[in-house]
Structure formats: structure tokens, C-alpha cells
Design an enzyme around this catalytic site. Structure first.
Site, PDB file in Angstrom:
ATOM      1  N   PRO A   1       0.801  -1.231   0.000  1.00  0.00           N
ATOM      2  CA  PRO A   1       0.000   0.000   0.000  1.00  0.00           C
ATOM      3  C   PRO A   1       0.834   1.281   0.000  1.00  0.00           C
ATOM      4  O   PRO A   1       0.883   2.014   0.988  1.00  0.00           O
ATOM      5  CB  PRO A   1      -0.834  -0.147   1.273  1.00  0.00           C
ATOM      6  CG  PRO A   1       0.038  -0.942   2.193  1.00  0.00           C
ATOM      7  CD  PRO A   1       0.790  -1.894   1.298  1.00  0.00           C
ATOM      8  N   CYS A   2       1.473   1.559  -1.121  1.00  0.00           N
ATOM      9  CA  CYS A   2       2.344   2.733  -1.220  1.00  0.00           C
ATOM     10  C   CYS A   2       1.564   4.032  -1.045  1.00  0.00           C
ATOM     11  O   CYS A   2       2.151   5.065  -0.729  1.00  0.00           O
ATOM     12  CB  CYS A   2       3.115   2.728  -2.528  1.00  0.00           C
ATOM     13  SG  CYS A   2       2.088   2.727  -3.997  1.00  0.00           S
ATOM     14  N   HIS A   3       0.248   3.982  -1.200  1.00  0.00           N
ATOM     15  CA  HIS A   3      -0.573   5.172  -0.998  1.00  0.00           C
ATOM     16  C   HIS A   3      -0.555   5.624   0.460  1.00  0.00           C
ATOM     17  O   HIS A   3      -0.907   6.749   0.764  1.00  0.00           O
ATOM     18  CB  HIS A   3      -2.010   4.938  -1.481  1.00  0.00           C
ATOM     19  CG  HIS A   3      -2.711   3.817  -0.797  1.00  0.00           C
ATOM     20  ND1 HIS A   3      -2.508   2.498  -1.147  1.00  0.00           N
ATOM     21  CD2 HIS A   3      -3.594   3.807   0.233  1.00  0.00           C
ATOM     22  CE1 HIS A   3      -3.256   1.727  -0.374  1.00  0.00           C
ATOM     23  NE2 HIS A   3      -3.931   2.497   0.484  1.00  0.00           N
TER      24      HIS A   3
END
Length: 192
Positions: free
Chosen positions: A138-140
Site C-alpha cells: 500500500p504505497c498510498h
């Protein structure tokens, strides 16, 4: 599984794509504005993959991604990722980011510090900008200093970090205004 496969699947934010191989998931593509563009992006990254029905393991990942994009909670920690072509530092970054709980965020610097790589915030940002495992990694949830929601990775499609964080119920992020962007580079006014 023999060779690479891919499929397109429905989510609350549009038609996503997923590609996999024998070692696990090779990449996830968030929706572009049109499905044909999502397929084109998948083909650019995984030209050797053929469209096929996903195995049970891949189906579990698809269901988890769809649940998360609908605002539900899903545990993707056990999803196998094919990191054979991923540099070692990026692998460490992806593993650290997978441990960020839903609804929470970190900065690039905080991720670098967690990796005992102080001063490597730029390298963390570069690794996440190349993240092929959207939502699973989940790079967000990783933001610029000051908690600005910057752009999303190459596989991000037309979806923004702000939208993904909103779906997860994360604390509001700060957005840069025109003044934030221009003021630091504007010349000072001469004093009269």
C-alpha cells in the site's frame, strides 16, 4: 501455473488488472480511465502474460483488493509476490510498507528510518514510485514530509493517493496549494 497469466476484475473504483507467475503476483494495475488503457498498461509491463482464469491463491488476492477498494478490511499479508526482478532495497521497502496498518500513513523519511537507512527518503520514494504491487504493497499510505499526498506509482492508473486514503478512512492529508508550489521559488519583492 505455467508461465504468466493475467486477468481484469471489477472493483468499486473500476476495472483493475493483475498479473502473476509461478512465484506469485507480478503486478497489480489500478484502473485507467478506460478498460482498454488498463489492458494496454498491463501488456506494456507483462507482454508475455496471457489472459487466463486465476488460481485460488490469485483469486484470494483479487477478492482482498476488491474488498479494500470498497472500503472493507482485508488481510493481504499472506499474498505471495514475485520479487525475483525487484532490487533488494526495494524489497525491504515493500515489506516495511506492507506492515503499515489500514487507515494510517507514514512519510518517506519514517519508512527510511524504520529500515535503519536514515537519509534515504528519496530512495524510498523512488522504490515506491516503481511499486508494481498496488494495494498489496500500500504505497498510498506513504506520504511526502508534511503529509502531502503526492503522485502515485506507475501502476496507479487514474486513481490518486488521496482517493485511496479516503476509501480506507485515513486521516485527511494536506494538499499543496498553488502558493505552496510557487512561493518557495518566487523571488522576494524588492523593499522600497
Amino acid at each position: 501455473m505455467a508461465g504468466r497469466g493475467y486477468t481484469i476484475f471489477d472493483t468499486a473504483i473500476g476495472r483493475c488488472g493483475i498479473a502473476w507467475g509461478e512465484a506469485g503476483i507480478a503486478g497489480v494495475q489500478l484502473p485507467e480511465l478506460r478498460e482498454i488503457e488498463t489492458r494496454k498498461r498491463l501488456f506494456q509491463h507483462y507482454a508475455d502474460a496471457r489472459e487466463t482464469r486465476p488460481s485460488e491463491e490469485i483469486e484470494v488476492a483479487i477478492e482482498g483488493i476488491a474488498a479494500i477498494l470498497c472500503g472493507d478490511d482485508a488481510d493481504l499479508a499472506g499474498v505471495a509476490l514475485d520479487m525475483s526482478a525487484i532490487p533488494a532495497f526495494n524489497q525491504r521497502v515493500y515489506q516495511a510498507v506492507r506492515n503499515i496498518p489500514r487507515g494510517e500513513t507514514r512519510t518517506y523519511d519514517e519508512v527510511a528510518s524504520a529500515l535503519h537507512a536514515s537519509g534515504a527518503a528519496y530512495s524510498v520514494a523512488q522504490a515506491l514510485g516503481r511499486n508494481p504491487f498496488m494495494i498489496i504493497v500500500p504505497c498510498h499510505r506513504v506520504l511526502e514530509a508534511g503529509h502531502y499526498a503526492d503522485r502515485i506509482s506507475l501502476n496507479g492508473g487514474s486513481v490518486s493517493k488521496r482517493r485511496l486514503l479516503s476509501i480506507e478512512g485515513a486521516q485527511p492529508t494536506t494538499s499543496k496549494t498553488l502558493f505552496d508550489v510557487l512561493l518557495p521559488v518566487a523571488r522576494p519583492r524588492p523593499q522600497a
